[in-house]
Design an enzyme around this catalytic site. Sequence first.
Site, PDB file in Angstrom:
ATOM      1  N   THR A 170       4.139   2.802   5.777  1.00 53.49           N
ATOM      2  CA  THR A 170       2.738   2.379   5.693  1.00 53.49           C
ATOM      3  C   THR A 170       1.928   3.260   6.635  1.00 53.49           C
ATOM      4  OG1 THR A 170       1.157   0.687   6.413  1.00 53.49           O
ATOM      5  CG2 THR A 170       3.360   0.479   7.289  1.00 53.49           C
ATOM      6  N   ASP A 183       4.925  -4.452   6.341  1.00 50.95           N
ATOM      7  CA  ASP A 183       5.437  -5.745   6.791  1.00 50.95           C
ATOM      8  C   ASP A 183       5.371  -6.813   5.697  1.00 50.95           C
ATOM      9  OD1 ASP A 183       2.668  -5.760   6.959  1.00 50.95           O
ATOM     10  OD2 ASP A 183       2.612  -7.014   8.754  1.00 50.95           O
ATOM     11  N   ARG A 227       0.234  -4.542  -5.046  1.00 53.05           N
ATOM     12  CA  ARG A 227       0.364  -5.819  -4.351  1.00 53.05           C
ATOM     13  C   ARG A 227       0.589  -6.849  -5.457  1.00 53.05           C
ATOM     14  NH1 ARG A 227      -3.109  -3.204  -0.276  1.00 53.05           N
ATOM     15  NH2 ARG A 227      -1.576  -2.882   1.355  1.00 53.05           N
ATOM     16  N   ASP A 240       2.158  -0.598  11.473  1.00 53.87           N
ATOM     17  CA  ASP A 240       2.128  -1.931  12.085  1.00 53.87           C
ATOM     18  C   ASP A 240       3.405  -2.736  11.821  1.00 53.87           C
ATOM     19  OD1 ASP A 240       1.694  -2.206   9.388  1.00 53.87           O
ATOM     20  OD2 ASP A 240       0.016  -3.595   9.559  1.00 53.87           O
ATOM     21  N   GLY A 273       0.831  -1.206   0.000  1.00 50.07           N
ATOM     22  CA  GLY A 273       0.000   0.000   0.000  1.00 50.07           C
ATOM     23  C   GLY A 273       0.860   1.248   0.000  1.00 50.07           C
ATOM     24  N   ARG A 316      -5.965  -1.584   8.156  1.00 49.20           N
ATOM     25  CA  ARG A 316      -6.052  -3.022   7.857  1.00 49.20           C
ATOM     26  C   ARG A 316      -6.469  -3.793   9.107  1.00 49.20           C
ATOM     27  NH1 ARG A 316      -1.246  -4.706   3.828  1.00 49.20           N
ATOM     28  NH2 ARG A 316      -2.747  -6.165   2.970  1.00 49.20           N
ATOM     29  N   ASP A 373      -0.449   2.285   8.253  1.00 52.38           N
ATOM     30  CA  ASP A 373      -0.976   1.428   9.320  1.00 52.38           C
ATOM     31  C   ASP A 373      -0.089   1.409  10.574  1.00 52.38           C
ATOM     32  OD1 ASP A 373      -2.831   0.809   7.354  1.00 52.38           O
ATOM     33  OD2 ASP A 373      -1.804  -1.035   6.759  1.00 52.38           O
TER      34      ASP A 373
HETATM   35  P1  ADP Z   1       2.515  -4.031   2.782  1.00 56.29           P
HETATM   36  O1  ADP Z   1       3.952  -4.049   2.400  1.00 56.29           O
HETATM   37  O2  ADP Z   1       1.891  -2.689   2.651  1.00 56.29           O
HETATM   38  O3  ADP Z   1       2.274  -4.701   4.124  1.00 56.29           O
HETATM   39  P2  ADP Z   1       1.372  -6.419   1.440  1.00 56.29           P
HETATM   40  O4  ADP Z   1       1.107  -7.167   2.724  1.00 56.29           O
HETATM   41  O5  ADP Z   1       0.312  -6.456   0.433  1.00 56.29           O
HETATM   42  O6  ADP Z   1       1.715  -4.877   1.685  1.00 56.29           O
HETATM   43  O7  ADP Z   1       2.720  -7.027   0.791  1.00 56.29           O
HETATM   44  C1  ADP Z   1       3.249  -6.460  -0.377  1.00 56.29           C
HETATM   45  C2  ADP Z   1       3.766  -7.504  -1.288  1.00 56.29           C
HETATM   46  O8  ADP Z   1       4.892  -8.183  -0.712  1.00 56.29           O
HETATM   47  C3  ADP Z   1       2.816  -8.634  -1.655  1.00 56.29           C
HETATM   48  O9  ADP Z   1       1.886  -8.263  -2.632  1.00 56.29           O
HETATM   49  C4  ADP Z   1       3.787  -9.684  -2.186  1.00 56.29           C
HETATM   50  O10 ADP Z   1       4.154  -9.365  -3.511  1.00 56.29           O
HETATM   51  C5  ADP Z   1       5.004  -9.472  -1.304  1.00 56.29           C
HETATM   52  N1  ADP Z   1       5.086 -10.524  -0.272  1.00 56.29           N
HETATM   53  C6  ADP Z   1       4.443 -10.585   0.900  1.00 56.29           C
HETATM   54  N2  ADP Z   1       4.737 -11.730   1.565  1.00 56.29           N
HETATM   55  C7  ADP Z   1       5.602 -12.418   0.774  1.00 56.29           C
HETATM   56  C8  ADP Z   1       6.285 -13.671   0.862  1.00 56.29           C
HETATM   57  N3  ADP Z   1       6.148 -14.448   1.924  1.00 56.29           N
HETATM   58  N4  ADP Z   1       7.095 -14.031  -0.166  1.00 56.29           N
HETATM   59  C9  ADP Z   1       7.259 -13.255  -1.235  1.00 56.29           C
HETATM   60  N5  ADP Z   1       6.635 -12.054  -1.392  1.00 56.29           N
HETATM   61  C10 ADP Z   1       5.823 -11.647  -0.409  1.00 56.29           C
END
Ligand code: ADP
Length: 321
Positions: A127, A104, A73, A131, A12, A173, A129
């Site tokens: 982020t 995260d 994402r 978090d 995000g 979230r 959030d």
């Molecule tokens: P944020 O970084 O804002 O928390 P997301 O939780 O959507 O956002 O994570 C962002 C992106 O990171 C995901 O869309 C995915 O491409 C990648 N990602 C998350 N977890 C994994 C994982 N275990 N292995 C590989 N890529 C990951």
Amino acid sequence: MAKTIGIVTSGGDAPGMNAAIRAVTRVGHSMGLQVVGFERGWDGLLSNCCKKLTPRNVGGIIQLGGTMLHTLRCPAFEQPGGTETGAETLRINDVDGLVVIGGDGSFRGALELGKKSDTLMVGVPATIDNDVYGTDETIGFDTAVNTAVNIIDKIRDTAISHERVFIVEVMGRKRGFLALEVGMCVGAEVILIPENPMRTEDICTIMDDNARKGKRAGIIVAAEGFGDSSKLAQEMQRQTEFEVRLSIVGYAQRGGSPTARSRLLASLFAERAVELICEGKGNMAVGLQKGAITSFDLEKSATNKKVLDLRLLKVAEMLAI
Ligand code: ADP
């Protein structure tokens, strides 16, 4: 050959990501490094879509929300072969260190990518959030708090005029960091966060007690992760004497010009991230702990859950009498 660092913004978006891109680029160049930016999050590593970043082409962006590199994402990155392809892209572009600006989830992506690649991974928490484990604050959080507070102050005016209760849903979230701080700052009568489940009857009792105390209007700040705000508004309309309205702040919280604080954190986090890469340190993340810029283990950050201090909720309750 000068070393090369890469930048990716992922997950995000958050106000201040641009300030971080600018700072990584300029600190990198100050240290004699080349900088490339991968576009559209991890997708840029799957498709080898990147551009050279220079001190000049990151000019004029410190005050802009969003991210000039775009973000998304990217489920494909988590599929078998995703991180291997990303590692190959880093190898082709001779990227010695990758600065991952995101939340995260993006940190987990960086952790997995780091297992397949010799490139040093450094996470920069960004982020709304707030978090991310290991840092007291993330880039963009302060801006989102201020955006929501400004909007809710306006809602409070109409709530008072019409003697209504407004449930205002804010983002975050699955977590309540944003709602808790926003709720405190707008003087919310009730703050609803996933970390502190509450029954509808108990929320109604608080509002009925308020009515008896002479409070004819009210603001309830609800984190999106608390539950179904629309259902709650309907239930409260039935169970209390109040007229109840729902207002969802929505994506405005993710955009807008970053506050001075978000820009400052972005600049200082970025400087530390580049420094770590220059020192040859990878699998790290940067953050703020007790007012100081610090660095910590990426794996620890990516695999632990940040604890929300529920004492703040108690303070907010005392302030809402
Ligand atoms: P944020 O970084 O804002 O928390 P997301 O939780 O959507 O956002 O994570 C962002 C992106 O990171 C995901 O869309 C995915 O491409 C990648 N990602 C998350 N977890 C994994 C994982 N275990 N292995 C590989 N890529 C990951």
